[in-house]
Design an enzyme around this catalytic site. Structure first.
Site, mmCIF file in Angstrom:
data_model
loop_
_atom_site.group_PDB
_atom_site.id
_atom_site.type_symbol
_atom_site.label_atom_id
_atom_site.label_comp_id
_atom_site.label_asym_id
_atom_site.label_seq_id
_atom_site.Cartn_x
_atom_site.Cartn_y
_atom_site.Cartn_z
ATOM 1 N N LYS A 75 0.824 -1.226 0.000
ATOM 2 C CA LYS A 75 0.000 0.000 0.000
ATOM 3 C C LYS A 75 0.854 1.272 0.000
ATOM 4 O O LYS A 75 0.490 2.268 -0.611
ATOM 5 C CB LYS A 75 -0.969 0.003 1.185
ATOM 6 C CG LYS A 75 -2.062 -1.062 1.041
ATOM 7 C CD LYS A 75 -3.017 -1.047 2.226
ATOM 8 C CE LYS A 75 -3.938 -2.257 2.141
ATOM 9 N NZ LYS A 75 -4.940 -2.301 3.198
ATOM 10 N N ASP A 86 -10.052 1.943 2.545
ATOM 11 C CA ASP A 86 -10.095 1.250 3.840
ATOM 12 C C ASP A 86 -10.729 2.173 4.892
ATOM 13 O O ASP A 86 -11.457 1.705 5.784
ATOM 14 C CB ASP A 86 -8.677 0.897 4.325
ATOM 15 C CG ASP A 86 -8.073 -0.270 3.556
ATOM 16 O OD1 ASP A 86 -8.836 -1.121 3.055
ATOM 17 O OD2 ASP A 86 -6.825 -0.332 3.460
#
Ligand code: NDP
Length: 264
Positions: A63, A99
């Site tokens: 990420k 997220d």
């Protein structure tokens, strides 16, 4: 046909293809979503372009690599320093972090939460903390080591290692974002510390999904209402679809339920 993939290492366990392909089938979108095992994070952008992907989800441990390789970043991913969703337009990578809103959606059933204790200080903890701070919640972070707590200190969040933790920090919700319990059967902290923390809370959530972790088993034992990370996974996928398809995507109860059933 549009092509999408979840990229990570390891990746065989990922349920993202189930979630996205279920949505494509229901919406009759001409698209396919697969998995891609990447060895070298430095090649993330190159691979996304080479594979001809229209979009991708990026997972552990890439990420932060995605964050550094995108051509454009939305405000949320900039604040978190991590990207989990990439949309490709004219060969350029647009990075997002879904997220954070996925987590906020997952805790909606708990009602109005005022204060949250986050266990762990990795990428997931950052997304959760930024989302909660933006929503005006009081946030605390407890991690086994101090190094990664500095990010939260700069947000004005009270941070602790176990020896620094103050017994009077009582939060309505405790969220485990550590990877303890993912591939092992461990609690993230000493059981007595966790008993005292959970004893003062109403709700508990684990970011890990698809299994009852030792953390969730302890919350159950103490009669704390709890859930795993399944809803967070579902909603981050739905918000990623919104980034891939924009206004073409119409949200509906039917769609969300079909996606939810695909990962049970
Ligand atoms: P990171 O590797 O970035 O961070 C891991 C954190 O856990 C660190 O704070 C680390 O502490 C701590 N930690 C690791 N092992 C232990 C242990 N045995 N005991 C106590 N603390 C430990 O991981 P991510 O933030 O990317 O992911 C964390 C978890 O969240 C994973 O289990 C992942 O599967 C889950 N996740 C779920 C999502 C969902 O949609 N449901 C989305 C994203 C992630 P230290 O700093 O000291 O190393």
């Amino acid at each position: 046909m549009k092509l999408f993939a979840v990229i990570g290492n390891p990746i065989s366990h990922s349920r993202s293809p189930l979630l996205h392909n279920t949505a494509f089938g229901l919406l009759k979108f001409d698209a396919c979503y697969t998995r891609y095992l990447l060895e070298n994070g430095g090649e993330l952008k190159k691979k996304i372009v080479q594979l001809g992907l229209n979009g991708a989800n990026v997972t552990v441990p890439f990420k932060e690599y995605a964050y550094t390789q995108c051509d454009f970043l939305d405000d949320m991913s900039q604040a978190i320093g991590a990207v989990n969703t990439v949309s490709v337009k004219n060969g350029q990578l647009h990075g997002f972090n879904t997220d954070a809103p996925g987590f906020m959606k997952a805790i909606e059933p708990f009602g109005n939460i005022e204060s949250v204790l986050i266990l762990g200080a990795g990428g997931t903890a950052r997304a959760v903390a930024v989302a909660l701070v933006n929503a005006g919640k009081k946030v605390f972070v407890l991690n086994r080591s101090r190094q990664r707590l500095s990010f939260f200190d700069t947000l004005g969040i009270d941070t602790f290692t176990p020896t620094e933790f103050q017994a009077d920090v009582n939060c309505s919700l405790v969220v485990n974002t550590t990877s303890a319990g993912l591939a092992d059967d461990e609690l993230p902290f000493d059981i007595e510390l966790l008993r005292s923390i959970l004893g003062g809370s109403q709700y508990a959530m684990d970011a890990i999904y698809g299994k009852k972790t030792p953390f969730l088993r302890l919350a159950d034992e103490l009669s704390v209402k709890c859930k795993d990370g399944g809803d967070m996974l579902l909603w981050q996928a739905f918000f990623a679809l919104e980034k891939f398809y924009g206004s073409e995507l119409k949200s509906s109860e039917l769609l969300i339920e079909a996606m939810r059933r695909s990962i049970v």
